[in-house]
Design an enzyme around this catalytic site. Sequence first.
Site, PDB file in Angstrom:
ATOM      1  N   LYS A 185       0.830  -1.204   0.000  1.00  0.00           N
ATOM      2  CA  LYS A 185       0.000   0.000   0.000  1.00  0.00           C
ATOM      3  C   LYS A 185       0.871   1.264   0.000  1.00  0.00           C
ATOM      4  CE  LYS A 185      -3.823   2.441   0.258  1.00  0.00           C
ATOM      5  NZ  LYS A 185      -3.680   3.626   1.024  1.00  0.00           N
ATOM      6  N   GLU A 192       0.796   6.540  -6.800  1.00  0.00           N
ATOM      7  CA  GLU A 192      -0.385   7.411  -6.941  1.00  0.00           C
ATOM      8  C   GLU A 192       0.026   8.891  -6.997  1.00  0.00           C
ATOM      9  OE1 GLU A 192      -3.832   8.852  -3.876  1.00  0.00           O
ATOM     10  OE2 GLU A 192      -3.436   6.698  -3.951  1.00  0.00           O
TER      11      GLU A 192
END
Length: 463
Positions: A185, A192
């Site tokens: 993550k 991202e």
Amino acid sequence: MTPNQCDIGLIGLAVMGENLALNMESKGFSVAVFNRTTKVTEEFAAGRAKNKKIQSTRTMEEFVGALTRPRKAMIMVKAGAPVDAVISQLAPLLEKGDVIIDGGNSLFTDTQRRGKELEDKGIHFVGMGVSGGEEGALKGPSLMPGGSRESWEIIAPIFRKIAAQVDGEPCCRYMGPDGAGHYVKMVHNGIEYGDIQLICEAYAILKDILAMQAAELADVFAEWNKGELDSYLIEITSEIFRKIDPETGKPLVDMILDKAGQKGTGIWTLQSKILPQPRVRKFKGNRMRFIDAVRDALYASKIVSYTQGMELLRSGSTEYKWNLNLSDIATIWRGGCIIRAKFLNRIVEAYQRDAALHNLLLGRYFTKIIRKAQRNWRVAVSTAIKHGVAVPAFSASLAYFDSYRQARLPANLLQAQRDFFGAHTYERVDKPGVFHTEWMESDQKPAEKPTEPKTPTPHHAGE
């Protein structure tokens, strides 16, 4: 709902927590919820959770008592000390075989520590990356669980069902032991924000060099979203450019403060008037060709960004012996999460073709794209530099590519400098061994001396 009947419990009713609880309930699971501030729990119960299979609880004891065995309790609170605080209250009330799931953005090393402490007590611990924002949490997120395989099997039926589904596959696969899920993550979040920065730089080039207004920018990004750049972030960018501010009648994006560059003091505006601007004429080239160059630069830079992310995943996997499956990771990122994109199918294919692929740029598809895009990539970056438009991510991506494709880099000079001022030694290209040179010797005799083979001294800040 009678006590001990809830399939899963959720602690922490901020927006993500609420939406996950509603998602679970909508997929047929009964959910117990608890929030440190009771008022928040009551408002949720009387509002969005009304008439649903969601049981609100006022104390941690009541919360644990509402869960079926083995108990499954998910924590959705701020990373760091709040997670430890919740675990310290929750764990003493649980029994061997129960499972705690941390769905926040915890640091993976914290997850490793917590997992070890809880497993010693017989309680399972899963560190789960959750991506997709508010909408993803409600309708189907991308989930990255890490922990023991046994703990994952206990909770898998719930989380595979609430995850986003792409081509009939849930965007949720077991990542690996201890901190693997949160590490994945963390890398996801890095990719991202890299993606977001690259899009912002493409916007800056088109706005500052071609003087594009919001409506035209919206059309360009909408068009890009029909091709290889098809992704959630490109799609929402085109929508952002179309939004009109009701107060001024201007595009809302033009009314939003650039928080990173302006603190409200006016100092930046003053500095921008003092500092010299590049002397360059207005763009006179072919606009459509230049727009295509920016698109290709964005795509090539995006490939590099994902390549670096995959390298981080591979190195983390090796360091911590997680045995991460890069194809699986790319698969679960195809839906639910912020970086979902058609492009991820190409990454899945690359790793399915060669699971040991050392660098994504060496994958057949990506090599072909870079070969095709390289000229436009350089045109976009050099034009931006010429016009004084800051494109740090575009430039760094191109520099990474150029460094990777070169057979020899100038680090040989770096090694010589370090040996000069710190006797850190160096290796040679023509023979094995570790060497040190007395660089300031005045006579003409060879000053190089072999040293005992050893691990080169690491470079320290301040040397």
